[in-house]
Design an enzyme around this catalytic site. Structure first.
Site, PDB file in Angstrom:
ATOM      1  N   TYR A 107      -3.212  47.143  29.457  1.00  0.00           N
ATOM      2  CA  TYR A 107      -3.138  47.022  28.002  1.00  0.00           C
ATOM      3  C   TYR A 107      -1.774  46.490  27.594  1.00  0.00           C
ATOM      4  O   TYR A 107      -0.785  46.587  28.327  1.00  0.00           O
ATOM      5  CB  TYR A 107      -3.445  48.351  27.304  1.00  0.00           C
ATOM      6  CG  TYR A 107      -2.405  49.444  27.457  1.00  0.00           C
ATOM      7  CD1 TYR A 107      -1.362  49.581  26.547  1.00  0.00           C
ATOM      8  CD2 TYR A 107      -2.485  50.355  28.507  1.00  0.00           C
ATOM      9  CE1 TYR A 107      -0.422  50.593  26.675  1.00  0.00           C
ATOM     10  CE2 TYR A 107      -1.553  51.373  28.648  1.00  0.00           C
ATOM     11  CZ  TYR A 107      -0.523  51.489  27.723  1.00  0.00           C
ATOM     12  OH  TYR A 107       0.420  52.493  27.858  1.00  0.00           O
ATOM     13  N   CYS A 108      -1.736  45.916  26.384  1.00  0.00           N
ATOM     14  CA  CYS A 108      -0.510  45.350  25.812  1.00  0.00           C
ATOM     15  C   CYS A 108      -0.688  45.356  24.298  1.00  0.00           C
ATOM     16  O   CYS A 108      -1.633  45.946  23.780  1.00  0.00           O
ATOM     17  CB  CYS A 108      -0.263  43.942  26.347  1.00  0.00           C
ATOM     18  SG  CYS A 108      -1.638  42.802  26.030  1.00  0.00           S
ATOM     19  N   THR A 109       0.194  44.702  23.579  1.00  0.00           N
ATOM     20  CA  THR A 109       0.167  44.788  22.121  1.00  0.00           C
ATOM     21  C   THR A 109      -1.084  44.156  21.530  1.00  0.00           C
ATOM     22  O   THR A 109      -1.813  44.793  20.768  1.00  0.00           O
ATOM     23  CB  THR A 109       1.416  44.120  21.522  1.00  0.00           C
ATOM     24  OG1 THR A 109       2.575  44.643  22.139  1.00  0.00           O
ATOM     25  CG2 THR A 109       1.488  44.358  20.018  1.00  0.00           C
TER      26      THR A 109
ATOM     27  N   CYS B 157      -2.144  41.583  28.789  1.00  0.00           N
ATOM     28  CA  CYS B 157      -3.087  42.331  29.628  1.00  0.00           C
ATOM     29  C   CYS B 157      -4.163  41.416  30.192  1.00  0.00           C
ATOM     30  O   CYS B 157      -4.664  41.653  31.292  1.00  0.00           O
ATOM     31  CB  CYS B 157      -3.681  43.527  28.893  1.00  0.00           C
ATOM     32  SG  CYS B 157      -3.971  43.379  27.136  1.00  0.00           S
TER      33      CYS B 157
ATOM     34  N   ILE C 187      -3.551  46.970  21.977  1.00  0.00           N
ATOM     35  CA  ILE C 187      -3.315  48.207  21.232  1.00  0.00           C
ATOM     36  C   ILE C 187      -3.679  48.047  19.758  1.00  0.00           C
ATOM     37  O   ILE C 187      -4.236  48.963  19.137  1.00  0.00           O
ATOM     38  CB  ILE C 187      -1.840  48.628  21.361  1.00  0.00           C
ATOM     39  CG1 ILE C 187      -1.455  48.804  22.829  1.00  0.00           C
ATOM     40  CG2 ILE C 187      -1.560  49.914  20.585  1.00  0.00           C
ATOM     41  CD1 ILE C 187       0.041  48.714  23.077  1.00  0.00           C
TER      42      ILE C 187
END
Length: 258
Positions: free
Chosen positions: A181-183, A188, A210
């Site tokens: 996961y990432c922003t 990701c 996210i």
């Protein structure tokens, strides 16, 4: 007046970068938008702020180009414009990993949607009974603002450090389902493509990152806020500004990623 903030990316082959930059910048300026757009041979990555009408007009214009027809944006609102100016920059990669064998436009990485990930975390395993391991692909200053508490956090200073960290720790993931996961999704997705390249099994990206997770399922299982790459500094689980001091990119501007 509420300001609409969007972030979006799309991996797609682009070969007309200087001319595309000119057209995109002119359209943004005509609509009085502020933010940053990155263009590279592998695609587009954008962060924009403006009125709802202006943002909608820009996205409609951009999607007239068939290469961007499938581009989807994550939204949040703020009282003020969190960017000082409008920039459209040409880059070698829209998110730098320095793994030239990865060709994201050749096919999307496997993804899990926010609702499914929440269900997996609620029940403690995926739908086939495998343990789920969350992998945070962001930089240390981002994970310090907020993260999934039991995620793997390699404390990297740059996304380019992730391949080496994985190479030294690959056995951790054997027999498990991995969700990176990432922003906003871009890191990701590229991370999963790399993990597939090195032979890792059952690897997924969190669809939309996210920000989409907050939008669709709230902050379940999340601790803290989410760092964002604009003057807001961070957003909370309701996607409301939660200001911190964004890091400097070294050229007088704020760092940019997603």
């Amino acid at each position: 007046m509420s300001i609409l903030n969007i972030s979006a990316y799309r991996f797609v082959s682009l070969d007309d970068l200087p001319a595309l930059r000119t057209r995109v910048l002119a359209q943004c300026e005509a609509l009085e938008l502020k933010g940053t757009i990155l263009l590279a041979p592998e695609g587009i990555n954008l962060f924009l702020a403006g009125s709802r009408d202006a943002i909608d007009a820009f996205l409609a214009w951009l999607r007239e180009d068939s290469r961007f027809a499938g581009l989807e944006a994550k939204e949040s609102v703020s009282d003020d414009v969190p960017f000082k100016r409008m920039r459209v920059r040409l880059k070698k990669e829209i998110i730098t990993l320095r793994q030239p064998t990865i060709r994201p436009e050749g096919g999307r990485a496997p993804a899990v949607d926010p609702a499914t990930l929440k269900r997996w975390l609620d029940q403690g395993h995926d739908d086939d009974g495998h343990e789920v391991v969350l992998l945070d692909t962001r930089n240390t200053y981002e994970t310090d603002v907020g993260m999934f508490p039991h995620a793997v956090d390699y404390r990297i200073a740059s996304f380019t450090e992730l391949p080496a960290a994985l190479a030294d720790d690959q056995s951790r993931y054997d027999g498990k389902t991995v969700v990176s996961y990432c922003t906003g999704g871009i890191r990701c997705e590229k991370a999963v493509l790399h993990m597939q390249d090195i032979g890792m099994q059952r690897v997924f990206q969190l669809e939309g990152g996210i920000l989409k997770y907050f939008e669709e399922v709230g902050g379940a299982h999340w601790h803290g806020d989410c760092f964002v790459f604009d003057e807001r500094g961070a957003v909370d689980k309701a996607l409301e500004p939660a200001p911190i001091s964004p890091p400097d990119a070294g050229d007088g501007t704020k760092a940019t990623s997603t």
